[in-house]
Scaffold this motif. Structure first.
Motif, mmCIF file in Angstrom:
data_model
loop_
_atom_site.group_PDB
_atom_site.id
_atom_site.type_symbol
_atom_site.label_atom_id
_atom_site.label_comp_id
_atom_site.label_asym_id
_atom_site.label_seq_id
_atom_site.Cartn_x
_atom_site.Cartn_y
_atom_site.Cartn_z
ATOM 1 N N PRO A 151 27.785 52.408 37.104
ATOM 2 C CA PRO A 151 26.973 53.037 38.151
ATOM 3 C C PRO A 151 26.559 52.057 39.256
ATOM 4 N N VAL A 152 26.433 50.791 38.883
ATOM 5 C CA VAL A 152 26.095 49.808 39.929
ATOM 6 C C VAL A 152 27.300 49.621 40.848
ATOM 7 N N ASN A 153 28.471 49.482 40.222
ATOM 8 C CA ASN A 153 29.697 49.395 41.024
ATOM 9 C C ASN A 153 29.817 50.586 41.968
ATOM 10 N N LYS A 154 29.465 51.784 41.442
ATOM 11 C CA LYS A 154 29.648 53.020 42.204
ATOM 12 C C LYS A 154 28.796 53.031 43.471
ATOM 13 N N LYS A 155 27.589 52.471 43.360
ATOM 14 C CA LYS A 155 26.710 52.457 44.536
ATOM 15 C C LYS A 155 27.305 51.588 45.635
ATOM 16 N N GLY A 156 28.041 50.560 45.241
ATOM 17 C CA GLY A 156 28.834 49.818 46.220
ATOM 18 C C GLY A 156 28.195 48.554 46.761
ATOM 19 N N ALA A 157 26.879 48.410 46.648
ATOM 20 C CA ALA A 157 26.224 47.225 47.222
ATOM 21 C C ALA A 157 26.549 45.975 46.410
ATOM 22 N N LYS A 158 26.502 46.118 45.077
ATOM 23 C CA LYS A 158 26.767 44.973 44.202
ATOM 24 C C LYS A 158 27.872 45.346 43.222
ATOM 25 N N GLU A 159 28.453 44.327 42.594
ATOM 26 C CA GLU A 159 29.484 44.588 41.605
ATOM 27 C C GLU A 159 29.089 43.951 40.274
ATOM 28 N N VAL A 160 29.056 44.778 39.223
ATOM 29 C CA VAL A 160 28.775 44.242 37.884
ATOM 30 C C VAL A 160 30.083 43.855 37.205
ATOM 31 N N ILE A 161 31.070 44.739 37.358
ATOM 32 C CA ILE A 161 32.358 44.469 36.710
ATOM 33 C C ILE A 161 33.440 44.404 37.796
ATOM 34 N N GLN A 162 34.051 43.256 37.854
ATOM 35 C CA GLN A 162 35.177 43.094 38.788
ATOM 36 C C GLN A 162 36.478 43.325 38.051
ATOM 37 N N PHE A 163 37.483 43.679 38.787
ATOM 38 C CA PHE A 163 38.796 43.892 38.195
ATOM 39 C C PHE A 163 39.756 42.905 38.829
ATOM 40 N N VAL A 164 40.280 42.014 38.040
ATOM 41 C CA VAL A 164 41.171 40.987 38.610
ATOM 42 C C VAL A 164 42.492 40.965 37.864
ATOM 43 N N ARG A 165 43.532 40.600 38.592
ATOM 44 C CA ARG A 165 44.851 40.491 37.958
ATOM 45 C C ARG A 165 44.858 39.386 36.918
ATOM 46 N N GLU A 166 45.514 39.679 35.779
ATOM 47 C CA GLU A 166 45.707 38.607 34.793
ATOM 48 C C GLU A 166 46.595 37.546 35.416
ATOM 49 N N GLU A 167 46.248 36.310 35.173
ATOM 50 C CA GLU A 167 47.095 35.233 35.684
ATOM 51 C C GLU A 167 48.384 35.190 34.885
ATOM 52 N N THR A 168 49.449 34.825 35.575
ATOM 53 C CA THR A 168 50.735 34.756 34.876
ATOM 54 C C THR A 168 51.174 33.303 34.711
#
Lengths: 393, 191, 308, 112
Positions: free
Chosen positions: D95-112
Motif C-alpha cells: 500500500p505504501v508503494n501504491k501511494k507512490g510517494a515512497k517505496e517499501v519494496i523495490q523490484f530489481v533485476r537479478e544480477e547475472t
C-alpha cells in the motif's frame, strides 16, 4: 460352537461383515451384491455393529470413501459387482498402491454390454492387475471363511494390501446353502484389532498421502508393492493354517481334488467346481483318472505350487468363466505360465464357459472330460481355445 | 434320478414362491439335513411365471444346477396349470402338490398326469381366510409335509417354521403362518 | 488490519518450497487454513495444480495431514475421513475435534467432481469443500471447464476466424450448492484476505457441510503478469463478475457492494485470454457477458433483500 | 540434508508412497526460479503485513515488535530469498508503494 444354518451367499457375507464389525462401510447397491449391504444396513439400524455406513452415490465414491476412511486409520469394507467394480477401477489401483487393507466382497457378474445380471468372472478378472489380493470361493462357506481371513491377511504389516473376496452371482449369492457360521467372539479373537499405519487423523504427526511420484520414484514404489504381494503368499498360508486349527476347515492356496494320480485335470474357479467334483466322483467310479485343481488364490498367483500340483498329469483343461478379448482366458494364461518350466509338460488347452450366467449342467462337464480323453488318446490338442455351450459351435 | 431329493416350484413373481422354497429349505435344514434353495433369476417382475428349486441331502450338496428331474413339483398358482414346462423331466414317481380349489381328479386331468401321485390344497382359500389376501406359501409348505412326511414331519415343520418366521415377520403373523401350515396340511386332498 | 495480526501469530498450514507458478495466489488461502481456527484440520485435495505442486515426492508442502487420491472424488474421499473421525469420537478413541477440508480446482469441482461433491453435501458430512476457481483446467495446460467464462480463449476453445473462445456461459456452481440447503455457502476471492479468512473460518467451524468458492486468477491461464493475480481478483469483485457473498441457512448476505459497479470490460481487457474480444466483431459476446453479470448481480441483491 | 533427500532404494521407502514429514517442502529451494528480486526497505515499512499475507511463497519472515503506540505486533523481518520466486506481487500490492510517494519494496533485476 459354530451354528449350522441355511443362508444365501450374500447373507453369509453380511454375517461375516457383522462379525468383523468394521469402522466404516461405504457402499452403493448393485445386483447381485445388493443384499449384502441391505442386510448390513439392518445390522447398523439394529445397533448390532458399531459401523458407520456411508450410503454413497456411486461405486467410485464408495471406494473413494473407503480409501479415505482407511488412510484415516479405520477398518473398512464394501461390496460390489460387475459394472460397479468397473466404475471403481481407478480407485482399486489407488487403494492397492496406497497399501490400504480395504476389504471387499465381489459378487461376480458379467460386465455390460449387453447388460446381463448373471454370473461370470469378467468383473473381478478385469481387476486382476489392480493390486488386490483376490480370493475365489466355490460356495457360501468358502466365501465366508475367506472373508474372515481377509482382514488378518490384508492388515498384516508385511502385506498391507486390499483384499477382494469373490463368489458367483446368483448361483451362490442368492442360493440358500447349508453352512457353518462361527461364534462372534471366536471370529473377533481370530481377527484381532485393526492397527492404523500413518493415520491421517494423527494431527500431531502430519503425513502426506497420495503425493506425486515422478520418474525418480514411481518404479521404486511399485517395486515395493510387488514385494508385498510376494510376501502375501506365505502370510496367506500361515493365516489359512491358523484358521484350520481354529475352525477346523482347512484351506491351501488352491484345492486339489483327486489330483494325486490324475491323468486328466480340469482347472476351474468358483461354483462350477462343485459340479466338476460331482462328475469326477462318477468318473472315478468308472475307473477314470480325473481330477480338479480349484483356484482359491488368484492374486498373488501361486505359480510354483500349482506347477508342482500338476506334475505328472497328462492333460489339463483350463476353464475360464471370462474372456480376455483377443487372448486366451486369464486363468489359462496363468496356468500356462506356471507350466512353462515344467519338465514333462502336460497337454494344455482352454475352454470358455458360463458367460452371462449360461448354465453348465453335469452332462456338459462330462463332455469336457470326454473331450480331454479324446485329446489324450490322440496325443494332441485339436482346439487350443473354444467356447463351451455356445450355439453355432 | 439324482442322489439328492429335489423339488421344483412353479409360481408367479410377487407370490412369495422363492421365499417359500427358501423357507422350506431352512425348515428341512433345521432337521439336520443339508439343503440348498435357489430361484431361476430373470428380469421378470410381479405376475411373470417363475421357478424355484430345493435340493435336500444327508451329505454335502455340491451342485448348483437347476433341478431337471424333480422328485416333487410344487404348483403355487392354479392359473399356471396348462402352461408349458410343468411336466419337464418328471417321472412316474414324481409327486405333484398343487394349489387349487378343484378336485384331485379334475386337476390330474388338467395337468395331463399319468400315474403320478397328486395332492391338492386350497391354499388360496386358506390364505384369504387367514390373511385376507393371497399368500399361499405357508399352506403349500403344510401340504408338502403331508405329501412327503419322510422329508419333514408336520411337527418338525411347525417347530422350524415358528423359528424361521420369527426372524421375518411380526409376532401375530408368525402365529397366522403356523396356522396356515396346519390348515394346508389338514385340507390336502388326494386320490 | 488486526485480522492479519491475529493470523500472523499462528503457523501456516502450507509451507514454502512448493512448486506452484510464481505469482499463483492459491497459497494465500492454503496458508490460512490453520491460521483462522483452533481446530485441528485434515485436508484432502482433488487432482489439480495445487495437488501436484504441493506434493512432489519426497517433498510435501502440507504441514497438516493431507491426502490425494484422484480427480473426481475429493468430497467422497474426505467423507470417508470425516466418517472415521466420527467413529473415533463415538468410540472415545480420540478427544480431538478434527475438521475436514476438501480442496479442488474448478475442473475437479464444477465438472468431474460435481457428483461426489453434491452427494457428500447431501449426506451432511462435517466437511468444508473449497473450490479455487481459476476458470479452466490449468494443471493440464488450460483446457476449458464448466467454469470458463464466455469468450475466454483456452486450448480447447481457441480463438479462430469464425469462433472466438468459449461459446457458452459458465455455470454458477455457488448457486447449485445453495440449492443443496447446506448450512453455509460462500463466494470469496483471494484479493480480500479479511473476508476470505472469515469465510474459511466459518466454513471450517460450522457444524455440517459447507462450500466455499474462491476466485483465484491463474497467471498462465489468464495470460497475465505474475504480479497481477490480486488486482485481477479485485476487479472481479468491482465488476460484479465475482460477487463476494455468503448464504447461511438460506440467508443471503452480500459482503461487498462496489460503490460504482465497473463495466466487465475493465476485467476482461486486462487479461490476455479475452484480448480478442476488443475486436468489434465479437462485441455481442461482450454484451452477453455483461448481461449475465448484471442478471446475476440483480438476482443476488434481490435474494439479499428478500431474506433481510 | 544431502543424505535425507538422496534417491532411496525401494526397501527404504515406507509403504504406499506416504511422506511422513509434514511440510518438508521447506527444504526445497525455489529461489532459483527468480529473475527479478524484491528488495524490502525497512525504513518506509508500516508493517501492515499485506506483503506477508499475499506472498505465495511465505517468503516474508516476521518478528515480534511494537506499534508506535507500544502495542505488541508482528513485523516484517526480511525476505527469505531461498523461497522467493520473484513474482512481484508484494511490490505491486504494497500500500505504501501504491501511494507512490515512497517505496517499501523495490523490484530489481537479478544480477547475472
Amino acid at each position: 460352537m459354530p451354528k449350522t444354518i441355511a443362508i444365501t451367499g450374500n447373507g453369509a457375507m453380511a454375517e461375516a461383515m457383522r462379525q468383523i464389525n468394521p469402522d466404516v462401510v461405504a457402499a452403493f447397491p448393485i445386483t447381485p451384491s445388493t443384499q449384502i449391504i441391505e442386510d448390513f444396513a439392518k445390522f447398523v439400524a439394529d445397533g448390532k455393529v458399531d459401523t458407520e455406513l456411508i450410503t454413497v452415490e456411486s461405486e467410485h465414491s464408495a471406494m473413494s470413501a473407503c480409501i479415505g476412511a482407511s488412510v484415516a486409520g479405520g477398518r473398512v469394507m464394501t461390496a460390489t459387482s460387475s459394472n460397479g467394480l468397473a466404475l471403481m477401477w481407478e480407485m482399486l489401483y489407488i487403494a492397492a498402491s496406497m497399501r490400504q487393507p480395504v476389504l471387499m466382497t465381489v459378487v461376480n457378474r458379467a460386465i455390460s454390454a449387453p447388460i446381463n445380471i448373471h454370473c461370470d468372472h469378467g468383473d473381478s478378472m478385469g481387476a486382476r492387475d489392480a493390486g488386490w489380493i483376490q480370493f475365489y470361493a466355490e460356495n457360501n462357506q468358502e466365501a465366508y471363511d475367506n472373508m474372515i481371513m481377509a482382514p488378518v491377511i490384508g492388515e498384516n504389516m508385511e502385506v498391507r494390501l486390499p483384499v477382494m473376496v469373490c463368489m458367483d452371482g446368483f448361483i451362490i449369492s442368492h442360493s440358500i446353502e447349508t453352512m457353518e457360521i462361527e461364534e462372534d467372539q471366536k471370529v473377533r479373537d481370530f481377527i484381532g484389532e485393526h492397527t492404523a499405519l500413518n493415520s491421517l487423523l494423527d494431527t500431531d504427526n502430519p503425513v502426506t498421502w497420495g503425493a506425486l511420484d515422478l520418474h525418480d520414484y514411481y518404479i521404486e514404489h511399485r517395486r515395493g508393492q510387488q514385494e508385498a504381494m510376494y510376501r502375501a503368499k506365505s502370510v496367506i498360508e500361515d493365516v489359512s493354517m491358523r484358521f484350520g486349527e481354529e475352525f477346523g476347515r482347512k484351506y491351501d492356496l488352491f484345492e486339489s481334488y483327486c489330483l494325486d494320480d490324475a491323468d486328466r485335470v480340469v482347472v476351474a474357479i468358483n461354483s462350477v467346481a462343485g459340479e466338476i467334483k460331482e462328475v469326477i466322483d462318477e468318473l472315478r467310479e468308472q475307473g477314470e483318472k480325473v481330477g480338479l485343481l480349484k483356484i482359491r488364490l488368484f492374486r498373488p498367483f501361486p505359480y510354483a505350487e500349482i506347477a508342482q500340483a500338476l506334475k505328472g498329469c497328462k492333460i489339463v483343461t483350463v476353464m475360464d468363466r471370462s474372456t480376455s478379448m483377443g487372448a486366451y482366458g486369464p486363468l489359462f494364461s496363468e496356468i500356462s505360465n506356471a507350466l512353462y518350466d515344467a519338465e514333462a509338460k502336460p497337454l494344455l488347452y482352454n475352454r470358455t464357459y458360463g458367460l452371462g450366467g449360461r448354465v453348465m449342467l453335469l452332462d456338459d462337464i462330462k463332455d469336457v472330460f470326454k473331450e480331454s480323453e479324446e485329446y489324450l488318446n490322440n496325443g494332441k490338442v485339436e482346439k487350443m481355445f473354444d467356447f463351451l455351450n455356445v450355439r453355432g459351435g | 434320478m439324482s442322489k439328492y431329493f429335489e423339488i421344483r416350484w412353479h409360481g408367479r413373481g410377487g407370490q412369495g414362491t422363492v421365499t417359500g422354497a427358501k423357507s422350506l429349505a431352512e425348515a428341512v435344514q433345521g432337521t439336520g439335513k443339508h439343503v440348498s434353495a435357489f430361484p431361476d433369476y430373470g428380469p421378470e417382475r410381479r405376475g411373470a411365471p417363475l421357478r424355484a428349486f430345493d435340493r435336500f441331502s444327508d451329505e454335502k450338496i455340491r451342485i448348483h444346477t437347476p433341478v431337471l428331474e424333480p422328485d416333487v413339483v410344487m404348483i403355487v398358482d392354479p392359473t399356471l396349470i396348462g402352461t408349458k414346462g410343468l411336466l419337464n423331466g418328471v417321472s412316474d414317481k414324481t409327486i405333484f402338490v398343487v394349489n387349487t380349489e378343484k378336485s384331485p381328479a379334475e386337476t390330474r386331468k388338467a395337468l395331463g398326469l399319468d400315474g403320478q401321485t397328486l395332492y391338492t390344497v386350497p391354499a388360496n382359500s386358506i390364505s384369504h381366510r387367514l390373511f385376507k389376501r393371497e399368500i399361499p406359501n405357508s399352506a403349500m409348505m403344510g401340504a408338502f409335509a403331508r405329501a412327503c412326511p419322510d422329508v419333514i414331519s408336520l411337527e418338525a415343520l411347525l417347530e422350524e417354521a415358528k423359528h424361521i418366521f420369527s426372524h421375518m415377520l411380526a409376532p401375530h403373523l408368525v402365529d397366522k403362518n403356523v396356522e396356515a401350515i396346519q390348515c394346508g396340511y389338514d385340507e390336502v386332498e388326494t386320490v | 488490519m488486526p485480522k492479519l495480526q491475529e493470523m500472523a501469530k499462528k503457523e501456516a498450514a502450507f509451507s514454502s518450497g512448493h512448486r506452484l507458478c510464481a505469482g499463483c495466489p492459491v497459497p494465500i488461502f492454503t496458508k490460512m487454513l490453520t491460521r483462522v481456527t483452533d481446530y485441528d484440520i485434515v485436508v484432502g485435495s482433488a487432482t489439480g495444480c495445487l495437488e501436484v505442486a504441493s506434493s512432489i515426492f519426497p517433498y510435501s508442502a502440507w504441514k497438516v495431514p493431507w491426502i490425494h487420491t484422484a480427480f473426481e472424488n475429493a468430497a467422497a474421499m474426505m467423507s470417508g475421513v470425516e466418517t472415521l473421525h466420527k467413529v473415533h469420537r463415538r468410540k472415545n478413541k480420540t478427544d480431538k475435534k478434527i475438521k475436514c477440508v476438501a480442496i479442488g480446482g474448478d475442473g475437479g469441482t464444477y465438472d468431474i467432481g460435481i457428483q461426489s461433491l453434491s452427494a457428500a453435501m447431501e449426506r451432511g458430512h462435517d466437511l468444508l469443500y473449497i473450490c479455487y476457481d481459476n476458470g479452466a483446467y490449468m494443471n493440464t495446460g488450460i483446457q476449458r471447464s464448466g467454469a470458463t467464462p464466455l469468450g475466454a480463449a483456452t486450448t480447447t476453445t481457441p480463438v479462430g476466424t469464425v469462433v472466438a473462445g468459449k461459446q457458452q456461459q459458465r455455470k454458477d456452481l455457488t448457486r447449485i450448492m445453495i440449492a443443496h440447503h447446506i448450512p453455509y455457502v460462500a463466494q470469496a476471492s483471494i484479493h480480500n484476505p479479511v473476508d476470505l479468512s472469515n469465510k474459511i473460518k466459518k466454513g471450517i467451524e460450522i457444524d455440517g457441510p459447507a462450500f466455499l468458492n474462491i476466485l483465484s486468477p491463474c497467471i498462465p491461464g489468464w495470460r497475465i503478469a505474475p504480479d497481477m493475480a490480486v488486482e485481477l481478483a479485485g476487479l472481479g469483485a468491482e465488476t460484479c463478475f465475482w460477487p463476494l457473498y455468503e448464504v447461511e441457512d438460506q440467508n443471503f448476505k452480500v459482503n461487498y457492494e462496489p460503490k460504482k459497479k465497473l463495466p466487465v470490460t475493465d476485467w476482461l481487457f486486462t487479461q490476455g485470454r479475452f484480448r480478442h474480444l476488443r475486436d468489434a466483431k465479437w462485441s455481442h459476446l461482450v454484451q452477453d457477458f455483461q448481461t449475465r453479470v448484471d442478471q446475476q448481480w440483480d438476482w443476488l441483491l434481490g435474494r439479499q433483500a428478500a431474506t433481510k | 540434508m544431502k543424505d535425507k533427500y538422496r534417491l532411496k532404494k525401494w526397501q527404504e521407502l515406507p509403504p504406499g508412497g506416504v511422506i511422513t514429514e509434514g511440510g518438508n517442502a521447506a527444504d526445497y529451494e525455489t529461489g532459483t526460479w527468480r529473475t527479478w528480486r524484491p528488495v524490502w526497505e525497512e525504513k518506509n515499512c508500516i508493517h501492515c503485513l499485506t506483503c506477508w499475507v499475499f506472498c505465495p511463497e511465505g517468503a516474508f519472515l516476521l518478528r515480534d515488535g511494537k506499534t508506535p503506540s507500544g502495542k505488541d505486533r508482528k513485523e516484517i523481518r526480511k525476505i527469505d530469498y531461498f523461497y522467493c520466486k520473484g513474482c512481484g506481487l508484494c511490490v505491486r500490492e504494497c500500500p505504501v508503494n501504491k501511494k507512490g510517494a515512497k517505496e517499501v519494496i523495490q523490484f530489481v533485476r537479478e544480477e547475472t
